[in-house]
Design an enzyme around this catalytic site. Structure first.
Site, mmCIF file in Angstrom:
data_model
loop_
_atom_site.group_PDB
_atom_site.id
_atom_site.type_symbol
_atom_site.label_atom_id
_atom_site.label_comp_id
_atom_site.label_asym_id
_atom_site.label_seq_id
_atom_site.Cartn_x
_atom_site.Cartn_y
_atom_site.Cartn_z
ATOM 1 N N ARG A 141 -11.341 51.146 9.123
ATOM 2 C CA ARG A 141 -10.286 51.103 8.379
ATOM 3 C C ARG A 141 -10.125 52.105 7.080
ATOM 4 O O ARG A 141 -9.526 51.453 5.801
ATOM 5 C CB ARG A 141 -9.517 49.553 7.927
ATOM 6 C CG ARG A 141 -9.699 48.703 9.272
ATOM 7 C CD ARG A 141 -8.420 49.172 10.093
ATOM 8 N NE ARG A 141 -8.205 48.251 11.383
ATOM 9 C CZ ARG A 141 -9.173 48.343 12.333
ATOM 10 N NH1 ARG A 141 -9.789 49.561 12.326
ATOM 11 N NH2 ARG A 141 -8.876 47.589 13.233
ATOM 12 N N SER B 86 -3.189 41.742 9.619
ATOM 13 C CA SER B 86 -4.201 40.793 8.984
ATOM 14 C C SER B 86 -4.270 41.008 7.615
ATOM 15 O O SER B 86 -4.143 42.154 6.963
ATOM 16 C CB SER B 86 -5.329 41.451 9.635
ATOM 17 O OG SER B 86 -5.669 41.810 10.937
ATOM 18 N N GLU C 148 -6.886 42.671 2.898
ATOM 19 C CA GLU C 148 -6.639 43.952 3.532
ATOM 20 C C GLU C 148 -5.425 44.666 3.266
ATOM 21 O O GLU C 148 -5.322 45.950 2.927
ATOM 22 C CB GLU C 148 -6.786 43.777 5.192
ATOM 23 C CG GLU C 148 -6.286 44.825 5.938
ATOM 24 C CD GLU C 148 -7.552 45.866 6.085
ATOM 25 O OE1 GLU C 148 -8.454 45.589 6.065
ATOM 26 O OE2 GLU C 148 -6.987 47.021 5.862
HETATM 27 C C1 LIG Z 1 2.175 42.608 13.212
HETATM 28 C C2 LIG Z 1 1.236 43.776 12.665
HETATM 29 C C3 LIG Z 1 -0.079 44.312 13.205
HETATM 30 C C4 LIG Z 1 -0.872 45.134 12.800
HETATM 31 N N1 LIG Z 1 -2.080 45.406 13.363
HETATM 32 C C5 LIG Z 1 -2.799 46.511 13.192
HETATM 33 C C6 LIG Z 1 -3.856 46.951 14.045
HETATM 34 O O1 LIG Z 1 -4.050 46.267 15.179
HETATM 35 N N2 LIG Z 1 -4.664 47.719 13.610
HETATM 36 C C7 LIG Z 1 -4.460 48.288 12.327
HETATM 37 O O2 LIG Z 1 -5.321 49.198 11.989
HETATM 38 N N3 LIG Z 1 -3.483 47.997 11.545
HETATM 39 C C8 LIG Z 1 -2.703 47.259 11.869
HETATM 40 N N4 LIG Z 1 -1.599 46.607 11.087
HETATM 41 C C9 LIG Z 1 -1.548 47.464 9.537
HETATM 42 C C10 LIG Z 1 -0.709 48.461 9.723
HETATM 43 O O3 LIG Z 1 0.141 48.494 10.926
HETATM 44 C C11 LIG Z 1 -1.280 49.716 9.430
HETATM 45 O O4 LIG Z 1 -2.123 49.687 8.266
HETATM 46 C C12 LIG Z 1 -0.206 51.000 9.646
HETATM 47 O O5 LIG Z 1 -1.132 51.970 9.600
HETATM 48 C C13 LIG Z 1 0.769 51.165 8.237
HETATM 49 O O6 LIG Z 1 1.296 52.155 8.381
HETATM 50 P P1 LIG Z 1 2.728 52.115 7.637
HETATM 51 O O7 LIG Z 1 3.450 53.434 7.990
HETATM 52 O O8 LIG Z 1 3.389 50.826 7.673
HETATM 53 O O9 LIG Z 1 2.109 52.427 6.009
HETATM 54 P P2 LIG Z 1 2.190 51.580 4.672
HETATM 55 O O10 LIG Z 1 1.993 50.076 4.858
HETATM 56 O O11 LIG Z 1 3.685 51.857 4.292
HETATM 57 O O12 LIG Z 1 1.336 52.320 3.853
HETATM 58 C C14 LIG Z 1 -0.010 51.959 4.121
HETATM 59 C C15 LIG Z 1 -0.773 52.986 3.188
HETATM 60 O O13 LIG Z 1 -0.670 54.390 3.496
HETATM 61 C C16 LIG Z 1 -0.263 55.276 2.339
HETATM 62 N N5 LIG Z 1 0.758 56.252 3.045
HETATM 63 C C17 LIG Z 1 1.702 56.001 3.769
HETATM 64 N N6 LIG Z 1 2.247 57.259 4.404
HETATM 65 C C18 LIG Z 1 1.602 58.140 3.775
HETATM 66 C C19 LIG Z 1 1.739 59.444 3.790
HETATM 67 N N7 LIG Z 1 2.532 60.106 4.390
HETATM 68 N N8 LIG Z 1 0.871 60.329 2.985
HETATM 69 C C20 LIG Z 1 0.013 59.642 2.308
HETATM 70 N N9 LIG Z 1 -0.059 58.145 2.067
HETATM 71 C C21 LIG Z 1 0.554 57.527 2.824
HETATM 72 C C22 LIG Z 1 0.697 54.154 1.514
HETATM 73 O O14 LIG Z 1 0.698 54.796 0.210
HETATM 74 C C23 LIG Z 1 -0.415 53.054 1.377
HETATM 75 O O15 LIG Z 1 -1.474 53.105 0.864
HETATM 76 C C24 LIG Z 1 -0.572 45.762 11.416
HETATM 77 C C25 LIG Z 1 0.317 45.273 10.737
HETATM 78 C C26 LIG Z 1 1.343 44.343 11.102
HETATM 79 C C27 LIG Z 1 2.525 44.151 10.520
#
Ligand SMILES: Cc1cc2nc3c(=O)[nH]c(=O)nc-3n(C[C@H](O)[C@H](O)[C@H](O)COP(=O)(O)OP(=O)(O)OC[C@H]3O[C@@H](n4cnc5c(N)ncnc54)[C@H](O)[C@@H]3O)c2cc1C
Length: 352
Positions: free
Chosen positions: A166, A246, A348
């Site tokens: 991660r 998480s 996290e």
């Molecule tokens: C129900 C649930 C289950 C999940 N299960 C998992 C799992 O199994 N495994 C796992 O690894 N994660 C899991 N996650 C966490 C999450 O889905 C991941 O971390 C995901 O990659 C976040 O993506 P997002 O587009 O929502 O990013 P955001 O939450 O909007 O942003 C996350 C980070 O990325 C940065 N960011 C976003 N887009 C860009 C871009 N284009 N350029 C530069 N920086 C950027 C943001 O500034 C921030 O720092 C889960 C979350 C939920 C709610």
């Protein structure tokens, strides 16, 4: 482009925190973002700081955001087949699971174990998302970025992204400077299911019969379906219950700290302490176990709670939780785990 001031972010974060941003700027291409940010008359009007979001699924907005939220609407999936290999260029604003579904539909292996992880492709490369023995970094060949400090396009090879558990450079030295605009991954048409994590193999055998596995007749779509089922049983669906997945990281502790935890567990009849070897002689203890043994599983206080099937997940139990309620519950969980086991849990989820 979509530019809005004083905008509600309730629908742009999976925790469903009803907060506002002073400004929201959504862009449709890397070129558009580059020209907007380099136009000083335009960019000097944007409230600061700038913060880029994807699907808002790993974030906790702790209050209204005083600056500008950037969001990518770059949405394309461009495959190029080369023998068994399939090189795919994915726009950063593509919903990650839409890409996984597309790959499975086309019979391409590589993304099926990462099905149903919320969020967008750009963030998948930032977070190095992982599940069921696979990480995004395993399939990422390169990441296309806009360096907003020097306003230039940069392409980082997967091996230059600093991927770890991660972790990536985008969360560390490149944070706030490199915006991911597209992600290049390599999939394959060659039969290559990865079933050795958790109960994936058993669940597949139960659903499709073990002959399908033994005779190497599985499809990426079948693996995807089973992964989706397993995830739905364990994690709250973002469209039903607000959360950011998480909430805490799994702690890695020294052997003497582990011994203390084991002693507490023995004294209080908590059963064996699950643990796994980590780097540098450290020992990983699942945060979920520590939280559960402090009695938080299924706990609800006001509008915030701990998910009944997975104590690592703090939830917006009623849909009406405020950031303060989530923060208060987080702080109580951290204190109780520290008091009972002497371990400090770290979040996290990124607090904004
Ligand atoms: C129900 C649930 C289950 C999940 N299960 C998992 C799992 O199994 N495994 C796992 O690894 N994660 C899991 N996650 C966490 C999450 O889905 C991941 O971390 C995901 O990659 C976040 O993506 P997002 O587009 O929502 O990013 P955001 O939450 O909007 O942003 C996350 C980070 O990325 C940065 N960011 C976003 N887009 C860009 C871009 N284009 N350029 C530069 N920086 C950027 C943001 O500034 C921030 O720092 C889960 C979350 C939920 C709610």
């Amino acid at each position: 482009m979509n530019l809005k001031y004083n905008t509600d972010l309730g629908g742009m974060n999976t925790f469903r925190m009803k907060v506002k941003a002073a400004c929201l700027l959504e862009y449709d291409s890397a070129e558009e973002l580059s020209s907007l940010l380099s136009d000083t008359r335009f960019s000097s009007e944007l409230p600061l700081p700038l913060f880029h979001i994807g699907g808002g699924s790993n974030l906790l907005f702790t209050g209204d955001f005083p600056g500008t939220i950037l969001h990518s609407r770059i949405r394309f999936i461009e495959p190029v087949e080369d023998g068994d290999d399939v090189h795919v260029r994915i726009g950063s604003g593509v919903v990650w699971d839409d890409f996984c579904a597309w790959a499975a539909r086309n019979g391409y292996w590589g993304a099926e174990n990462l099905s149903l992880i919320p969020g967008e492709a750009g963030a998948a490369a930032v977070q190095n998302i992982g599940a069921y023995g696979k990480e995004a970094g395993d399939i990422i060949e390169s990441v296309e970025c806009l360096d907003i400090q020097d306003n230039r396009t940069v392409v980082l090879k997967g091996s230059e992204c600093g991927y770890g558990y991660r972790e990536s450079r985008f969360k560390n030295d490149l944070k706030g400077r490199y915006i991911v605009t597209a992600v290049n991954v390599r999939l394959t048409k060659k039969y290559s299911p990865d079933l050795d994590y958790g109960h994936v193999r058993e669940a597949l055998a139960e659903r499709y019969g073990s002959a399908v596995i033994d005779e190497r007749r599985l499809t990426p779509a079948q693996v995807r379906e089973v992964i989706i089922d397993i995830r739905r049983n364990k994690l709250p669906a973002p469209e039903e219950t607000g959360s950011a997945g998480s909430f805490f990281r799994n702690p890695f502790v020294l052997p003497e700290q582990y011994a203390k935890v084991a002693k507490v567990a023995e004294k209080e009849n908590l059963g064996p302490v699950p643990h796994f070897p980590g780097d540098d002689g450290l020992i990983k203890i699942p945060a979920a176990w520590l939280i559960e043994k402090c009695g938080w599983k299924g706990y609800v206080e006001g509008n915030a709670g701990v998910y009944r099937n997975q104590p690592l997940v703090i939830i917006n139990a009623t849909g009406k939780a405020t950031p303060d309620e989530i923060l208060a519950l987080e702080s109580k969980i951290v204190s109780s785990v520290r008091e009972k086991f002497g371990i400090l849990l770290r979040p996290e989820v990124e607090h904004i």
